[in-house]
Design a protein around this motif. Structure first.
Motif, PDB file in Angstrom:
ATOM      1  N   THR A 114     -47.688 -83.405 -89.475  1.00  0.00           N
ATOM      2  CA  THR A 114     -46.528 -83.866 -88.723  1.00  0.00           C
ATOM      3  C   THR A 114     -45.310 -82.992 -88.951  1.00  0.00           C
ATOM      4  O   THR A 114     -45.209 -82.261 -89.941  1.00  0.00           O
ATOM      5  N   ASN A 163     -48.502 -85.833 -85.295  1.00  0.00           N
ATOM      6  CA  ASN A 163     -47.618 -86.405 -84.276  1.00  0.00           C
ATOM      7  C   ASN A 163     -47.395 -85.432 -83.125  1.00  0.00           C
ATOM      8  O   ASN A 163     -46.306 -85.321 -82.575  1.00  0.00           O
ATOM      9  N   TYR A 164     -48.468 -84.741 -82.757  1.00  0.00           N
ATOM     10  CA  TYR A 164     -48.429 -83.878 -81.582  1.00  0.00           C
ATOM     11  C   TYR A 164     -48.541 -84.721 -80.304  1.00  0.00           C
ATOM     12  O   TYR A 164     -48.928 -85.883 -80.339  1.00  0.00           O
ATOM     13  N   ARG A 165     -48.262 -84.065 -79.171  1.00  0.00           N
ATOM     14  CA  ARG A 165     -48.521 -84.720 -77.896  1.00  0.00           C
ATOM     15  C   ARG A 165     -50.023 -84.931 -77.718  1.00  0.00           C
ATOM     16  O   ARG A 165     -50.850 -84.179 -78.256  1.00  0.00           O
ATOM     17  N   SER A 166     -50.367 -85.972 -76.971  1.00  0.00           N
ATOM     18  CA  SER A 166     -51.773 -86.285 -76.723  1.00  0.00           C
ATOM     19  C   SER A 166     -52.499 -85.063 -76.171  1.00  0.00           C
ATOM     20  O   SER A 166     -52.021 -84.404 -75.250  1.00  0.00           O
ATOM     21  N   THR A 181     -53.224 -82.252 -77.884  1.00  0.00           N
ATOM     22  CA  THR A 181     -52.932 -80.998 -78.585  1.00  0.00           C
ATOM     23  C   THR A 181     -54.030 -80.640 -79.584  1.00  0.00           C
ATOM     24  O   THR A 181     -54.518 -79.499 -79.604  1.00  0.00           O
ATOM     25  N   SER A 186     -52.320 -91.093 -85.597  1.00  0.00           N
ATOM     26  CA  SER A 186     -51.421 -90.334 -84.739  1.00  0.00           C
ATOM     27  C   SER A 186     -50.170 -91.144 -84.420  1.00  0.00           C
ATOM     28  O   SER A 186     -50.206 -92.367 -84.308  1.00  0.00           O
ATOM     29  N   ARG A 224     -47.313 -90.863 -81.474  1.00  0.00           N
ATOM     30  CA  ARG A 224     -46.972 -90.184 -80.225  1.00  0.00           C
ATOM     31  C   ARG A 224     -45.912 -90.988 -79.485  1.00  0.00           C
ATOM     32  O   ARG A 224     -45.696 -92.173 -79.757  1.00  0.00           O
ATOM     33  N   ASP A 229     -52.143 -92.841 -77.446  1.00  0.00           N
ATOM     34  CA  ASP A 229     -53.301 -91.988 -77.213  1.00  0.00           C
ATOM     35  C   ASP A 229     -54.257 -92.673 -76.237  1.00  0.00           C
ATOM     36  O   ASP A 229     -54.397 -93.907 -76.268  1.00  0.00           O
ATOM     37  N   GLN A 259     -48.856 -90.402 -71.061  1.00  0.00           N
ATOM     38  CA  GLN A 259     -49.393 -89.660 -72.193  1.00  0.00           C
ATOM     39  C   GLN A 259     -49.420 -88.159 -71.909  1.00  0.00           C
ATOM     40  O   GLN A 259     -49.757 -87.736 -70.815  1.00  0.00           O
ATOM     41  N   ASP A 287     -53.342 -95.508 -84.151  1.00  0.00           N
ATOM     42  CA  ASP A 287     -52.442 -94.930 -83.152  1.00  0.00           C
ATOM     43  C   ASP A 287     -51.192 -95.796 -83.026  1.00  0.00           C
ATOM     44  O   ASP A 287     -51.285 -97.011 -82.843  1.00  0.00           O
ATOM     45  N   ALA A 317     -47.443 -95.764 -80.928  1.00  0.00           N
ATOM     46  CA  ALA A 317     -46.607 -95.119 -79.918  1.00  0.00           C
ATOM     47  C   ALA A 317     -45.147 -95.534 -80.094  1.00  0.00           C
ATOM     48  O   ALA A 317     -44.843 -96.684 -80.398  1.00  0.00           O
TER      49      ALA A 317
END
Length: 391
Positions: free
Chosen positions: A13, A98-101, A103, A125, A127, A131, A140, A203, A205
């Motif tokens: 992250t 914590n990358y974009r979905s 990645t 994750s 995000r 996810d 997403q 997950d 969000a």
């Protein structure tokens, strides 16, 4: 030894939400290995600095949420570095990113791939919009930050003065609350694995978390059919529960139950108000006139005088500046300001302590944040200086 000293966490992250989550795990004793992209976490260079940004390894932003971690610099697009990353995953209990979905899937390092290398792995994750594995939406893959989450999740619409614009909260709750919920999810998954031997995907969000954070607005909308909006420092169903300007600042008073209201009126020498408005419905119906009475009374007192008069009888407190927090003995008694080394500076700095207190395995920041790639030799048996020289 902390309560989580048996856990190895591989931390991919950066910025705030993810690092705050893994910071909590590190404070609780987990061995957190921060995998940094080439050049390091983008917030390493963010101010403030003690004196000289050129001499100091990182600023306060990075120091605060990366304390007690180990650092290794890896390029996941490089075959050798990818292999090193997988070797760390094989020995890990938890991976957090914590990358974009999508990645991690670009590098063929998504949950399914990592699970092949470590079948009981917990993969977590954080995000902006979650996810697809846990609920697919069109949002997403979009980037998100604290401001975006607060705007979408109802926080800004319900924060600020009634005649003012939507306002974000000062602290980045879109990041911090999401991170805390993600940490809870990880610990729940660890407990489940202890019982079953089964790892899983966790997950959280930011948008979802802000909906949870604004829970009062959700049930108000459902019950009344009216969209809640900004009320300043007041409360829709409690009174008095507000901030009042004093002679030297602001103080808050929370005297919403009948006993506290009677005590407040006694301190104000306004028995007439206690007799005229003895119940909550009566006070709510006449809140504007009563707020004016309280405001007039508070305006002639200093913060210390107001709080001193109410202490022990009515919940009240000054609205403190950070400078006043640093002077508060309570904060030091609770170990909520912790000194750590600031590499490149001639003095230590203070960061916020951990509010979780435990009798046997008390969490605490376990030293300063790491230098970039500081732990390569420890983790991979490679000398970081030699690697740099070879490059």
């Amino acid at each position: 030894m902390g309560a989580l000293s048996n856990l190895r966490v591989v931390d991919l992250t950066q910025v705030l939400a993810g690092p705050y989550c893994t910071m909590l795990l590190a404070d609780l004793g987990a061995d957190v290995v921060k995998i940094e992209r080439p050049g390091g976490d983008m917030i390493r260079s963010n101010p403030p600095f003690v004196d000289d940004p050129e001499a100091e390894a990182y600023g306060g932003y990075f120091q605060s949420v990366n304390r007690g971690k180990k650092s290794i610099e890896l390029n996941l697009g490089d075959d050798e570095d990818r292999a090193d990353f997988l070797s760390l995953v094989e020995e890990a209990d938890v991976v957090v990113e914590n990358y974009r979905s999508g990645t991690m899937e670009k590098y063929d390092l998504g949950y399914e791939t990592l699970k092949e290398h470590n079948p009981d792995l917990i993969y977590s994750s954080i995000r902006g919009f979650g996810d697809p594995r846990t609920g697919e939406t069109e949002r997403q893959g979009q980037p998100s930050f604290d401001l975006i989450a607060q705007a979408l999740g109802g926080v800004m619409e319900t924060t600020g003065q009634p005649d003012g614009p939507p306002t974000k909260t000062g602290p980045g709750v879109g990041d911090l609350f999401t991170a805390t919920l993600n940490c809870i999810g990880i610990l729940a998954a660890v407990n489940h694995r202890e019982q079953t031997g089964e790892g899983q995907y966790v997950d959280t969000a930011m948008y979802d978390s802000m909906l949870s954070f604004t829970e009062r607005a959700v049930y108000q909308q459902s019950y009344t059919g009216e969209a809640p909006t900004r009320r300043g420092n007041s409360h829709p169903t409690l009174f008095p529960y507000n901030a009042f300007e004093t002679d030297d600042g602001y103080a808050v008073i929370a005297a919403f139950n009948n006993n506290h209201w009677a005590e407040l009126c006694d301190v104000m020498d306004r028995e007439d108000l206690a007799e005229a408005y003895p119940t909550t419905p009566e006070r709510l119906e006449n809140r504007e006139a009563l707020r004016a009475e309280l405001a007039d009374w508070a305006a002639d007192l200093t913060n210390d005088e107001l709080v001193g008069k109410l202490e022990g009888r009515v919940p009240a407190a000054p609205v403190q500046t950070t400078e006043e927090i640093f002077d508060d003995p309570h904060v030091y008694a609770r170990d909520m300001l912790v000194p750590v080394e600031q590499p490149g500076a001639d003095r230590d700095v203070e960061i916020a302590g951990n509010p979780i207190k435990m009798s046997e395995t008390n969490p605490e920041p376990r030293g300063r944040a790491p230098l970039l790639d500081e732990h390569r030799e420890e983790l991979l048996g490679e000398d970081a200086d030699a690697e740099t020289a070879d490059d």
